[in-house]
Structure formats: structure tokens, C-alpha cells
Scaffold this motif. Sequence first.
Motif, PDB file in Angstrom:
ATOM      1  N   ALA A 102       0.783  -1.265   0.086  1.00 57.66           N
ATOM      2  CA  ALA A 102      -0.043   0.082  -0.158  1.00 57.66           C
ATOM      3  C   ALA A 102       1.016   1.281  -0.017  1.00 57.66           C
ATOM      4  N   ILE A 103       2.037   1.297   0.792  1.00 53.46           N
ATOM      5  CA  ILE A 103       2.425   2.635   0.842  1.00 53.46           C
ATOM      6  C   ILE A 103       3.276   2.860  -0.395  1.00 53.46           C
ATOM      7  N   PRO A 104       4.167   2.001  -1.005  1.00 56.95           N
ATOM      8  CA  PRO A 104       4.581   2.445  -2.185  1.00 56.95           C
ATOM      9  C   PRO A 104       3.510   3.047  -3.203  1.00 56.95           C
ATOM     10  N   ALA A 105       2.416   2.455  -3.255  1.00 57.80           N
ATOM     11  CA  ALA A 105       1.402   2.853  -4.092  1.00 57.80           C
ATOM     12  C   ALA A 105       0.470   4.280  -3.598  1.00 57.80           C
ATOM     13  N   GLY A 106       1.036   4.721  -2.530  1.00 55.81           N
ATOM     14  CA  GLY A 106       0.649   5.851  -1.959  1.00 55.81           C
ATOM     15  C   GLY A 106      -0.773   5.795  -1.286  1.00 55.81           C
TER      16      GLY A 106
ATOM     17  N   PRO B 128       4.250  -9.282  -6.984  1.00 50.76           N
ATOM     18  CA  PRO B 128       4.205  -8.597  -8.138  1.00 50.76           C
ATOM     19  C   PRO B 128       2.968  -8.097  -8.811  1.00 50.76           C
ATOM     20  N   ILE B 129       1.981  -8.950  -8.794  1.00 54.65           N
ATOM     21  CA  ILE B 129       0.764  -8.503  -9.437  1.00 54.65           C
ATOM     22  C   ILE B 129      -0.062  -7.547  -8.510  1.00 54.65           C
ATOM     23  N   ALA B 130       0.118  -7.321  -7.015  1.00 49.18           N
ATOM     24  CA  ALA B 130      -0.378  -6.481  -6.368  1.00 49.18           C
ATOM     25  C   ALA B 130       0.318  -5.386  -6.708  1.00 49.18           C
ATOM     26  N   GLN B 131       1.662  -5.155  -6.884  1.00 45.17           N
ATOM     27  CA  GLN B 131       2.437  -4.218  -7.090  1.00 45.17           C
ATOM     28  C   GLN B 131       1.979  -3.443  -8.359  1.00 45.17           C
ATOM     29  N   ILE B 132       1.783  -4.421  -9.526  1.00 46.42           N
ATOM     30  CA  ILE B 132       1.339  -3.841 -10.900  1.00 46.42           C
ATOM     31  C   ILE B 132      -0.006  -3.164 -10.719  1.00 46.42           C
ATOM     32  N   LEU B 133      -1.030  -3.838 -10.120  1.00 40.36           N
ATOM     33  CA  LEU B 133      -2.234  -3.265 -10.181  1.00 40.36           C
ATOM     34  C   LEU B 133      -2.121  -1.881  -9.518  1.00 40.36           C
ATOM     35  N   SER B 134      -1.522  -1.716  -8.410  1.00 41.76           N
ATOM     36  CA  SER B 134      -1.340  -0.731  -7.491  1.00 41.76           C
ATOM     37  C   SER B 134      -0.622   0.533  -8.529  1.00 41.76           C
ATOM     38  N   ALA B 135       0.399   0.036  -9.427  1.00 44.37           N
ATOM     39  CA  ALA B 135       0.850   1.145 -10.314  1.00 44.37           C
ATOM     40  C   ALA B 135      -0.090   1.640 -11.301  1.00 44.37           C
ATOM     41  N   PHE B 136      -1.116   0.708 -11.605  1.00 50.63           N
ATOM     42  CA  PHE B 136      -2.297   1.173 -12.721  1.00 50.63           C
ATOM     43  C   PHE B 136      -3.234   1.829 -11.602  1.00 50.63           C
ATOM     44  N   GLY B 137      -3.239   2.284 -10.553  1.00 49.77           N
ATOM     45  CA  GLY B 137      -4.093   2.861  -9.585  1.00 49.77           C
ATOM     46  C   GLY B 137      -5.230   1.965  -9.125  1.00 49.77           C
ATOM     47  N   LEU B 138      -4.926   0.621  -9.373  1.00 51.70           N
ATOM     48  CA  LEU B 138      -6.163  -0.106  -9.260  1.00 51.70           C
ATOM     49  C   LEU B 138      -6.117  -0.599  -7.623  1.00 51.70           C
ATOM     50  N   TYR B 139      -5.236  -0.258  -6.822  1.00 53.57           N
ATOM     51  CA  TYR B 139      -5.200  -0.823  -5.447  1.00 53.57           C
ATOM     52  C   TYR B 139      -6.471  -0.461  -4.785  1.00 53.57           C
ATOM     53  N   ARG B 140      -6.852  -1.410  -3.989  1.00 52.26           N
ATOM     54  CA  ARG B 140      -8.223  -1.320  -2.973  1.00 52.26           C
ATOM     55  C   ARG B 140      -9.319  -1.298  -3.958  1.00 52.26           C
ATOM     56  N   ASN B 141      -9.148  -1.475  -5.264  1.00 49.20           N
ATOM     57  CA  ASN B 141     -10.229  -1.518  -6.340  1.00 49.20           C
ATOM     58  C   ASN B 141     -10.741  -2.876  -6.780  1.00 49.20           C
ATOM     59  N   HIS B 142     -12.071  -3.187  -6.789  1.00 45.08           N
ATOM     60  CA  HIS B 142     -12.618  -4.401  -7.018  1.00 45.08           C
ATOM     61  C   HIS B 142     -12.120  -4.675  -8.333  1.00 45.08           C
ATOM     62  N   TRP B 143     -11.957  -3.749  -9.344  1.00 48.67           N
ATOM     63  CA  TRP B 143     -11.648  -3.801 -11.006  1.00 48.67           C
ATOM     64  C   TRP B 143     -10.271  -4.514 -10.963  1.00 48.67           C
ATOM     65  N   GLY B 144      -9.414  -4.271 -10.170  1.00 50.80           N
ATOM     66  CA  GLY B 144      -8.223  -5.023 -10.155  1.00 50.80           C
ATOM     67  C   GLY B 144      -8.152  -6.523  -9.985  1.00 50.80           C
ATOM     68  N   LEU B 145      -9.059  -6.701  -8.929  1.00 51.39           N
ATOM     69  CA  LEU B 145      -9.122  -8.072  -8.867  1.00 51.39           C
ATOM     70  C   LEU B 145     -10.064  -8.789  -9.736  1.00 51.39           C
ATOM     71  N   ILE B 219      -4.285  -9.437  -0.196  1.00 53.07           N
ATOM     72  CA  ILE B 219      -3.209  -8.477  -0.200  1.00 53.07           C
ATOM     73  C   ILE B 219      -3.640  -7.119  -1.030  1.00 53.07           C
ATOM     74  N   LEU B 220      -4.562  -7.342  -1.848  1.00 53.79           N
ATOM     75  CA  LEU B 220      -5.002  -6.179  -2.583  1.00 53.79           C
ATOM     76  C   LEU B 220      -5.691  -5.417  -1.949  1.00 53.79           C
ATOM     77  N   ILE B 221      -7.087  -5.802  -1.121  1.00 54.63           N
ATOM     78  CA  ILE B 221      -8.027  -5.187  -0.575  1.00 54.63           C
ATOM     79  C   ILE B 221      -7.913  -5.359   1.045  1.00 54.63           C
ATOM     80  N   PRO B 222      -6.941  -4.902   1.752  1.00 55.79           N
ATOM     81  CA  PRO B 222      -6.864  -5.466   2.932  1.00 55.79           C
ATOM     82  C   PRO B 222      -7.759  -4.424   4.098  1.00 55.79           C
ATOM     83  N   ALA B 223      -8.000  -3.226   3.636  1.00 59.34           N
ATOM     84  CA  ALA B 223      -9.020  -2.287   4.431  1.00 59.34           C
ATOM     85  C   ALA B 223      -9.540  -1.241   3.533  1.00 59.34           C
ATOM     86  N   PRO B 224     -10.560  -0.795   3.702  1.00 60.27           N
ATOM     87  CA  PRO B 224     -11.429  -0.629   4.730  1.00 60.27           C
ATOM     88  C   PRO B 224     -12.240  -1.988   4.742  1.00 60.27           C
TER      89      PRO B 224
END
Lengths: 430, 281, 402
Positions: A102-106, B128-145, B219-224
Motif C-alpha cells: 500500500a505505501i509505495p502505491a500511495g 508483483p501482481i499487487a504492485q502492478i495493479l497498484s501502479a495502474f491505480g487499481l489498489y483497493r479497487n474491485h476492478w483490479g481483482l 493483499i490487494l484489499i486489506p482495508a477498509p
Amino acid sequence: MKKVLFSLVGVLVVASLLASACAPKATPTPTPKPEATPTPVPPTPTPKPPEAKKVTITLWHQWGGDYLKAIEQAFQDYMAAHPNVTIDLSKPEDTANALSVAIPAGEGPDIIGWANDRIGDQALAGNIVPLDDYGITMSFLEKTYEPAAVRGVVWQDKIWALPESQEGIAFVYNKAMVDEKYLPTDPTDFDALLAKAKAFYEDTGKYLVCNQGLGNPDAYHVAPIYFGFGVPEYVDDQGNAYLGTPEALAAAEWMVKFSQYAPGETSHDICKAMIVDGNAGAWWTGPWAIADLEAAGIDYGILPMGKPFVGIKTLMLSANAVDRGNAEVALDIMKYFTSGEVQKKIALVNKTIPAPTGAVQDPEIKALATLAGFGASMNLGVPMANTPYASAQWGPVGDATTALWTGAQTPQEAMAGAQAAIETAIAGMK
Amino acid sequence: MNRPPTLAARIVMYAVLVGMTLFALYPIWFAILASGRAGDRLYTFNLAGMFVPTQWTFENYRTLLYETSFLTWIKNSLFVATLTAIASVSLGTSGGFAFSRFRFRGREAGLILFLAIQAFPGILALVPIAQILSAFGLYRNHWGLIMAYMSGQLVFATWMLKGYFDTIPIDLEEAGMIDGAGPIQSFVHIALPLARPMLATTALFGFMAGWGEFFLANILIPAPDARKTVMVGMFQIANEVNIPWGQFAAGAVLVIIPILLVFLFLQRYLEAGLTMGGVKG
Amino acid sequence: MVGWSGRRKTLTILLFVAPTLLGLLIFSIFPLVLNIFISLTNRGKFHPNPDCTQTIWKIVEPTCWLGNPPKGLAEPFGFQTPVYQNYADLLGGLFGRAGLVALLHIVIALLPLLAAWYLNRRFDRQLTRPVPSWMVWLGGLVGVFLVSRLADVPGAYNTLLRAGNFIMVNIRTILYVVVCMPLFFTLGLIMALILNNRHIKGLTFFRVILIVPWAASTVAIMMSLVWQFFFRERGTINQLVGLLNIKGPAFLNNSLWAFVIVVLVNLWYTYPFFMVSLLGGLQSIPQELYEAAEVDGASWWKQLINITLPLLRPIALPIIVLSSLTTYKIDAVVWSLTRGGPIAGAGKPGATEFVMLHAYKQIFETQAYGRMGAFAVILFVMLFAATLYSLRITRITKGAYE
């Protein structure tokens, strides 16, 4: 058949559309009550507080169960006093790995509530920031908090967190079940404990004490035994491991003997069920379990036994908070939560041991039986180190203890294995 | 195998059937019993209580549904799983059609390569997959999953649908071609309607993949809380300091029922799908 | 297809196949490439962050793409010296002298089986077999046993186990697969045979009910927690056994029991798949064959061996191979049941710590990303080869024209 199939697909599609429409866009606080609505600001020309714009602070924590209620109340009070601030509490499943993504992704939280032994590796990874840059000085710390707590949050000459409470485990016994003669009188006399456990088992057929580190890999809960036998700590700041010492071996051999009079399989849950159902006389646990015992109506007493780990629960400031510009507000919340008054209110409800001196010295807190009992235990204890080397200790010590408890290895093999594993891990770290 | 079996054989066969039914159903029955029990202690079950409902209360269900975010978790999981199913069916069908009908260089090699690459388990590529999705702005987003699950299902779906299309004779499409239909029309109007049984199976597998996956969702959607999927939420319940086992069992029952219903509904397609499409020798 | 011109055809094909390709590229190939690069570094807890000024990491490492790379007190990770150090750590034990000698011993011990197979082939080509086939196999097994004693195979096995965690975990997982497959197949076959019998009443009901564990396998993580409860020290089984006044053991603390329990639970999840597939296969066997065999007076067992099993081969082989690969990759079920099994000691994998679980624990508990990158690459090579070979066996890649 086709019709039914299509209608099923249609139902699923509609359901998903509904779900996406109903899925909350914002992230509400997961309390039973709805979000604290901001009280309307009176339209008088009084000087407004500096931050007039709305801020949401996310906090990832490890508090659970009933423990959480009093804490949430404290945050509600803050939100009521600062209407433009919303505090969002979450408890992630696996905080370490969640943060590393999470943190590296901001997208990480602003504040992290965690034990002080994580300060080292979080600082190394760049997830948290030193508080010196935000106006926290050593003198402020020393004035406000207990010395042990202050030591726990300083690493490599920088301040990394604000302490909120201290904890250590002790021998919590059921007064109705355990007679005076079975109680340990000397915290460092383990042979006496063994004899008393044996006597208790033979007299009543039940176990004297349930420790969730014996029968379950948990280096934190077996620490009082190792340290009580004289091991100085598992790993020190220079990266030396102390599992190969004769004291550790003596502790291991004691545990093998003790395994005859203690349950084979344990966990927090199992121990709690045992003491509540009357299958065990005592529970080797910490302040977090007191609420359950009181709920079950058990008349408990607390005695020190061994030298436990003294852990400091802290609040850390994350790198994301700085990037978002929320650092000032987050720090304000941190100072509020770790202040004497708030910790006193929480401690009175949760029976925890606060870190701020103001709370500890308060007469109401001093009158709490739990403070006396756990406090005595913690006075004998060993502080949890916050160096990253310390993170090498948990796995090997827990595994070795479980292996010798179940008889998979002899004490010598187990200790030698643990020492070797810790040294390999530390060598990889250097 | 043609004459009616002897009495002894019949008794044995029925015994085995009944035994296996008990074996198959007992864990779920146990979860149902546990969900109806009040209290949160695991070790006070009396023996009879493990086999018949000695007491029943809806308290656990009530607490779970009204006082935790369980319903939100179910909504999230339903969303993710359904979209994974739809996406994997649509894209898998087009891929399967291409591999079956077109002749192009590298077709065999391509499919083998895809399958072999897909053999790599996702659990080793989590970070790596979680990081790629985060890099695309899809962290904590269902679309990434959904994207991650879908791509995990695509090659499998392509393979199954290709196998199924192989069993459909090409004559119909050749007839359509004579009448002037191009490949896309041939796909949409001729092949797709014929492939319905297989579509159902593929959708089922896609739904299953999205419903029960834990590690990536964790790992992609740990919270909230409000964004978690139901597996992550159930594990949150199971890892609390005071595990409310009754609620956990109630949650388990509520999570299994939909998938059981979908399964039972589509199970006739399952057999057809497996024998014809997937595992043809 | 016939009649569509070259260029249009390529575009159309791409249109149909592009999403699959894209998904594969992003979610399978890219993580693999990343893992290859990371496996050559010393990334771990003490060197967690990349050095984003180097071009290679700017391209490959996702956390560098965001423009705000994490910066902590630790040094960024860099390439190891020698670069293949992680691989050497994992596999070194196997290729050292002791490891190679142990491997040699084990190969020698398997030679009698090879000889038996070869002898069988030769006998099959002769007009009359001097020795029936099962006797040849028996002779082969006895030969294996004798040679194992002579060549000290148990000792070799122990040496291999001590050669490194990676090897130990792999051997254990392979053993697990070898134990599981016959059980899955046998139970699936028995149930399929029963359900194929027209004279049994309630077939549809049983068929539907017996598939339930397959549905439960979707949420295997959760159901396995329920299964775990049966085997706790005060769980269902011990309470049942306690009625007979026997104090049951703590199953999950015993290596052998834990292994058996994992096999049992996996059997529960997997037998419906075998049952349904084999049932489909059974239903495609023409009845005339059985009728002819009855006329010839063949017993039920003979019919099974000579008609059913050979004709089931086209179905049975692919599903066994498919299931072997899936079983090898088991992770969620074991994680819920035993978290890696009774602990064997510090730094050693637990008794049921299979390959994927070991990798998961190493990544998420010790954060040794570099070492695990190497692990992932080696595993990929193994699985890739195994899948290719399995696809060859099952020959499923034929198209509509073949």
C-alpha cells in the motif's frame, strides 16, 4: 432450458449491477453507529481553528474485540471536538505485507497503530517517518511518558512513534479454583512451579496453567520462561542470538518436563475456553484478556511469573501522511490519543497499562488491581527490542519451542536449530 | 454389468452410497449445527450436539448480518465473481473459437505455450501482481481483482471452449460461409448459440474462481472493511482475538449456499462440459 | 478457414485472441520476468526497496513507475555476487557431491522396475507369454526392494532431505501427490461404477448430493477450518473416541497423522471431479462389450480389468495428470488445516509444508523476496516442463480439422 439459463445469467447480471450501485463509494468508519456527523459550526466571528478544510485520517491498527470500543470512543470524542476531521479505523489482516504494497502505491494509512518491535523494519523500508522533523523532542517524550516507553520508541537516535500503552503477560489465576498452596510465590523459581503444577494435576486432574506459547508457535508467550531462566534476550542489538546458551537449554528441558502437566494444544481461544470452563486453573496472559474473564464472571488474581517481554504499543506516522499533507493533523491526533487523560479513560475500561506518566500516576489507575499485578510482572520484564534483527527471533523460537513441546526434537536439537536459524537469518540481514 | 446385481452386491452398493453421502455432507451439516448454537466457545459442544440440533437460535445469523459488514462483503464478492464469470466466458469463447476454427501458424504451439505458462501458480506472483495493479491505480479497487481473476481463468476457458468447438462440426459454419457470413458473424450467430452448455460450465468455473479466492484479495484489499470480499472478511472473523465461532459457522453456511445452488443448478452441464470439452483424449 | 484472405485473417485472429494474450502478458509473463530479475538480487527485509535510478529497475519494478519510490533507512537491493547466489542456496545441496551420490543410488534402485517394464514389452510381442505380466511386475518390485537395501536408499533419501529446504519440500510434495492419486482415482472409480449401475434406485439424487464437496472446494479455505475442528485435541473425533474411554491424540501435532489428514481432506474435495469424469467415460463404453464378455463367462473382476479400465484410459489419463498438477500446487487447504504442519524445528519446514505453502511462508513471513524469486523461477521451469509433457500425453491440442 435455455430460458432458465438466460434468466439465471440475467439475475446474476442484475445482482451485480445492484451490488455495484449499492457498494459504498466512501469508506465509512466500521462502527455500529453511523459516522459522527459534524456539529454545525456556529456562525460567530470567533477565530476559527487553523485547519478549516475537511481532512480524513486513516488509521490501521491491531486492536480487537471489546478492547476496541473504548478506543473508538476516544476517537469519537476527538471528531466531536474537531468537526472537520474524520478518523477512519481499519484492521488489516496482514499488516506487514499490506503496508509493503500500500505505501509505495500511495494508498497506505496516515497513522499505524502497532507494537514497537516493528519500528525497525518499517523504518528500513521507508514506511514510517521520524517524528523529530515534526516537533517531537526527547524532552517532550521524557516529560510525558514512562522511561521504558520512551526507550521503546527511539531507534538509531531518532524518535519513530508515540507510545500509548505497555503490556506484558502474567499468571492470571481463578481464585475459586486454585488454592493458595498451588500459587507460585517466587517469579523466578520454575522448579517450584513445576512441582505445584504436578500437585495440582494429581489432586484435581486439571491443568494448572494454560500458556498459548506452549503447544502453539508463539515466542512472545514463552518469553517469561526463557528469560526467567536467565537468557538475557533472544537477540541483541548487535545481532547475537542467545538461544545456544546453557540457560536456554535449561529452560527447554524444564518445558519438556512441564509438558506432562499442561495441555498439548493451545491457542488464545483454547486457553480462554479452558479457564472459563474450569479445565485450567490459570491463564498466562496479558491485560487484553481481562475483559473476557470479567465477562465470564471469574474472580481473578494476578501474579508475576518469569520475566516477560514488555511490549510498547505505539502510534507511528506513515510516509503517505507526509505526502498527502496530513502530517500535522495526524500528529495532533497521535498526541491526543497518547495523552494522559485519554489513556486514563481507556485504561479504566480496558484494564491496560498506559504509557503516559500522567495516567500511570493517577490514583484511580493506581487503585486498579490489574495495574498492580501486571505492573509487578512488567517490572521484572525485558523490553521488546525494536531493532530489525529482532524480527529474526519470532519464527525460530516459536518453532523450536513447539518442536520440543510435542517431542519432535530433543531440547538440545531444538535450541541448536533455533540458534542456527536465527544466525542464518541475521547473516542474511547484515 | 447387465444382469441385476445380487442381493449382497446391492446391499454393499447402497451401503457405500449412504456412507459416502454422510462423508460428503457431514462437514456442511456440522457448520449448520454450529451456526445455530448460541455462545462463542468451541469446546463446550456436547457429543449429541455434533450430530443433531440440540438447540437452535438465529442469534448468530442476526449478529452477523446486522452488526458486522457481512452483507457488504457478500455484495462485493458477488460483484467480483459475477463479472469474472461474464468476462471469462466472453473472452474465452472468442479465444476458443479462434483456436478451433482458424488455421494459423503457431496455433498448436501457441495454445501449448499458453497452457504451460498458466501452470505457474498465482500464489508466487502475488506481490508483483499487487504492485502492478497498484501502479495502474487499481489498489483497493474491485476492478483490479476482477482483472487478475479473469486473466487467470482466460487460458483455461479458451482451452475448454476450444475443445468444445472442436466437437461441433464445421459444416454449419461452412454453409454459413457460402451464404456470405464472415468469421465474426459465423461466430456470433452459429457457433455461440451451439456452445451454450459449455458457456454455462465456463461461467461456473469463472464464478468459482472469483468467489473463493483469498490470497490476492487479502493483499490487494486489506482495508477498509466495506471493500473486502467475503473470504477476507471471514478470515478476519476467524482471526479475532475472541473468535466468535457461531458467527463464523453462520458465515460459512451463508457463503456456501449460493455456490451450492449455482453448482446444483448447473451440474448437468458440468458432466457434459468435462467429458466433451475438457478432457477429451 | 478456407476463403478468408491472409491479412484480414490475421487481424480477425488477433481480435479474437488479443484479450487472452494481454491478460497473459500482464499477469503471468510480466511477474515471471520480474521474478527472474529479483531472483538475482538480495532483496529482502534489510534491502527492501529498489534503486530507481538504475534503468533496469526503472523499467521492470512496479514501485518505480509511480515516480515516488519508497526511501527508507535501508540500502536499496542490488545484484548479488555471484549473480546466481540464490539459486545456489536453494539447489546447491542437490548438486554437491553427497547429493549427486544419493541421487545415483536412488536411480539405481529404480532400475529393476525399468527392467520389468522392458521385459513385459518383449513378452507382449511373443506369441505365448512365458510369465504372466503381474509376475514380471512383482519381480521388478522385489528387485527394487533388494537393491534398495544394498544401495542404502533410505540413507540416500535422508541425505537428500538434509540437502536443503527446497529439496525436502519438493520431495515431500511429490510423495504427497503419489499417495493421493491412487486414492482419488480408486474412490472416484468406485463411485462412478456404482452410479453407472442402472439397477440402483435414486441415482440422480445420489449423483447430485455427492457433488457437494466439489462446490465446497471453491471456498476451501473456509471449509478446511471446519475440517480442522474435527481433529483438534478436543474436537469431534476425540470426543467420539472419548466415549470409549480412550484419550485421543492431538492429531495435528503428529507428523504422520497431519499428513493423513491433509490427504483425507483433499480426497473429500477432489473425489467428485474424478467421479463425474469417470462416470462420463463409463457411459461412453458400449454395452455390447460387456454382453459379449458375459457370454464368454468373464467374471466381474475380469470385465473391470480387461474392458472398463482400458477403455477409460482416454479419460482417466488426462484427469489424473491434470489432478496431479493441481495437487502439487495445493496451498489454501493446507494453510487452513495445519499452517504447514507440526513444526519439525526452527528453520525446518513443517511436516505438511508443501511447496506452495513453503513459498508463501517464506515470502510473507521472512520477506526474503530475492530467495523466493529464485524459488519461483525454478518452480516455473519444473511446472512448465511437466505441463508440456502432460499435454503431450493427453494430445488435447488438436483442432477442428484433425
